[in-house]
Design a protein around this motif. Structure first.
Motif, PDB file in Angstrom:
ATOM      1  N   PHE A   5       0.865  -1.189   0.000  1.00  0.00           N
ATOM      2  CA  PHE A   5       0.000   0.000   0.000  1.00  0.00           C
ATOM      3  C   PHE A   5       0.894   1.229   0.000  1.00  0.00           C
ATOM      4  CE2 PHE A   5      -3.090   3.028   1.799  1.00  0.00           C
ATOM      5  CZ  PHE A   5      -4.130   2.805   0.915  1.00  0.00           C
ATOM      6  N   TRP A   6       1.222   1.705  -1.175  1.00  0.00           N
ATOM      7  CA  TRP A   6       2.225   2.755  -1.337  1.00  0.00           C
ATOM      8  C   TRP A   6       1.858   4.100  -0.721  1.00  0.00           C
ATOM      9  CZ3 TRP A   6       1.129   7.144  -3.984  1.00  0.00           C
ATOM     10  CH2 TRP A   6       0.052   7.108  -4.867  1.00  0.00           C
ATOM     11  N   PRO A   7       0.577   4.515  -0.655  1.00  0.00           N
ATOM     12  CA  PRO A   7       0.318   5.845  -0.071  1.00  0.00           C
ATOM     13  C   PRO A   7       0.787   5.987   1.379  1.00  0.00           C
ATOM     14  CG  PRO A   7      -1.595   5.121  -1.310  1.00  0.00           C
ATOM     15  CD  PRO A   7      -0.660   3.948  -1.233  1.00  0.00           C
ATOM     16  N   LEU A   8       0.714   4.919   2.142  1.00  0.00           N
ATOM     17  CA  LEU A   8       1.180   4.979   3.531  1.00  0.00           C
ATOM     18  C   LEU A   8       2.652   4.618   3.661  1.00  0.00           C
ATOM     19  CD1 LEU A   8      -1.844   3.415   5.444  1.00  0.00           C
ATOM     20  CD2 LEU A   8      -1.282   5.824   5.134  1.00  0.00           C
ATOM     21  N   ALA A   9       3.202   3.975   2.671  1.00  0.00           N
ATOM     22  CA  ALA A   9       4.603   3.581   2.734  1.00  0.00           C
ATOM     23  C   ALA A   9       5.538   4.746   2.406  1.00  0.00           C
ATOM     24  CB  ALA A   9       4.867   2.417   1.795  1.00  0.00           C
ATOM     25  N   ILE A  10       5.065   5.731   1.676  1.00  0.00           N
ATOM     26  CA  ILE A  10       5.920   6.873   1.331  1.00  0.00           C
ATOM     27  C   ILE A  10       6.372   7.630   2.579  1.00  0.00           C
ATOM     28  CG2 ILE A  10       5.950   9.104   0.153  1.00  0.00           C
ATOM     29  CD1 ILE A  10       4.379   7.760  -2.107  1.00  0.00           C
ATOM     30  N   PRO A  11       5.462   7.997   3.513  1.00  0.00           N
ATOM     31  CA  PRO A  11       5.957   8.643   4.742  1.00  0.00           C
ATOM     32  C   PRO A  11       6.885   7.740   5.548  1.00  0.00           C
ATOM     33  CG  PRO A  11       3.566   8.825   4.614  1.00  0.00           C
ATOM     34  CD  PRO A  11       4.004   7.963   3.477  1.00  0.00           C
ATOM     35  N   ALA A  12       6.672   6.434   5.473  1.00  0.00           N
ATOM     36  CA  ALA A  12       7.551   5.499   6.184  1.00  0.00           C
ATOM     37  C   ALA A  12       8.965   5.565   5.622  1.00  0.00           C
ATOM     38  CB  ALA A  12       7.001   4.081   6.086  1.00  0.00           C
ATOM     39  N   ILE A  13       9.099   5.600   4.301  1.00  0.00           N
ATOM     40  CA  ILE A  13      10.420   5.669   3.678  1.00  0.00           C
ATOM     41  C   ILE A  13      11.077   7.016   3.963  1.00  0.00           C
ATOM     42  CG2 ILE A  13      11.605   5.751   1.451  1.00  0.00           C
ATOM     43  CD1 ILE A  13       9.730   3.537   0.531  1.00  0.00           C
ATOM     44  N   ILE A  14      10.301   8.081   3.931  1.00  0.00           N
ATOM     45  CA  ILE A  14      10.845   9.417   4.216  1.00  0.00           C
ATOM     46  C   ILE A  14      11.404   9.468   5.636  1.00  0.00           C
ATOM     47  CG2 ILE A  14      10.220  11.838   4.561  1.00  0.00           C
ATOM     48  CD1 ILE A  14       8.276  11.488   2.167  1.00  0.00           C
ATOM     49  N   ASN A  15      10.645   8.960   6.592  1.00  0.00           N
ATOM     50  CA  ASN A  15      11.115   8.964   7.983  1.00  0.00           C
ATOM     51  C   ASN A  15      12.295   8.023   8.180  1.00  0.00           C
ATOM     52  OD1 ASN A  15       9.484  10.841   9.566  1.00  0.00           O
ATOM     53  ND2 ASN A  15       7.776   9.571   8.917  1.00  0.00           N
ATOM     54  N   ALA A  16      12.293   6.886   7.490  1.00  0.00           N
ATOM     55  CA  ALA A  16      13.408   5.947   7.626  1.00  0.00           C
ATOM     56  C   ALA A  16      14.697   6.561   7.084  1.00  0.00           C
ATOM     57  CB  ALA A  16      13.095   4.647   6.893  1.00  0.00           C
ATOM     58  N   SER A  17      14.574   7.373   6.047  1.00  0.00           N
ATOM     59  CA  SER A  17      15.771   7.989   5.473  1.00  0.00           C
ATOM     60  C   SER A  17      16.316   9.126   6.327  1.00  0.00           C
ATOM     61  CB  SER A  17      15.477   8.489   4.058  1.00  0.00           C
ATOM     62  OG  SER A  17      14.542   9.548   4.102  1.00  0.00           O
ATOM     63  N   LYS A  18      15.567   9.576   7.305  1.00  0.00           N
ATOM     64  CA  LYS A  18      16.029  10.642   8.205  1.00  0.00           C
ATOM     65  C   LYS A  18      16.851  10.123   9.377  1.00  0.00           C
ATOM     66  CE  LYS A  18      12.073  13.704   7.455  1.00  0.00           C
ATOM     67  NZ  LYS A  18      10.899  14.321   8.103  1.00  0.00           N
ATOM     68  N   VAL A  19      16.769   8.826   9.666  1.00  0.00           N
ATOM     69  CA  VAL A  19      17.367   8.278  10.882  1.00  0.00           C
ATOM     70  C   VAL A  19      18.893   8.404  10.878  1.00  0.00           C
ATOM     71  CG1 VAL A  19      17.686   6.182  12.254  1.00  0.00           C
ATOM     72  CG2 VAL A  19      15.439   6.743  11.344  1.00  0.00           C
ATOM     73  N   ASN A  20      19.563   7.914   9.837  1.00  0.00           N
ATOM     74  CA  ASN A  20      21.032   7.929   9.823  1.00  0.00           C
ATOM     75  C   ASN A  20      21.628   9.335   9.834  1.00  0.00           C
ATOM     76  OD1 ASN A  20      21.119   5.172   9.966  1.00  0.00           O
ATOM     77  ND2 ASN A  20      21.331   4.880   7.778  1.00  0.00           N
ATOM     78  N   PRO A  21      21.097  10.294   9.049  1.00  0.00           N
ATOM     79  CA  PRO A  21      21.649  11.653   9.157  1.00  0.00           C
ATOM     80  C   PRO A  21      21.461  12.265  10.552  1.00  0.00           C
ATOM     81  CG  PRO A  21      20.426  11.445   7.114  1.00  0.00           C
ATOM     82  CD  PRO A  21      20.188  10.192   7.897  1.00  0.00           C
TER      83      PRO A  21
END
Length: 99
Positions: free
Chosen positions: A26-42
């Motif tokens: 279900f891509w509409p809810l997965a997009i915010p998940a990917i955005i937040n996941a990409s913020k963790v390491n920085p």
């Protein structure tokens, strides 16, 4: 403390794998998940451990919702297809017509 020594930061799971799996369900809810996941390491590299934990928690939340909605959607579609096929077999199994 020795000069040049940096204390080891605890690792935070960014949930990127679960986010990528969720995008196929279900891509509409997965997009915010990917955005937040990409913020963790920085955020960890900047030393913002609390911010990294918050971003990871948000990523996990959005991923779980995407998985729940996606799996539920596929189950509903499967049940409807099976019931529709069953109704077609039971209700209109013969295709004889009289002219």
């Amino acid at each position: 403390m020795q000069p040049g020594y940096q204390p080891q930061q605890p690792q935070v799971n960014n949930n990127m794998t679960m986010s990528i799996v969720a995008i196929f369900l279900f891509w509409p809810l997965a997009i915010p998940a990917i955005i937040n996941a990409s913020k963790v390491n920085p955020l960890l590299q900047q030393g913002d451990y609390a911010g990294a934990q918050a971003a990871a928690a948000e990523s996990k939340k959005w991923s779980k919702w995407a998985l729940i909605v996606g799996i539920s959607w596929y189950v509903i579609v499967l049940v409807c297809c099976l019931l529709g096929g069953l109704a077609g077999v039971v209700g209109g199994g013969s295709s004889t017509s009289s002219y």
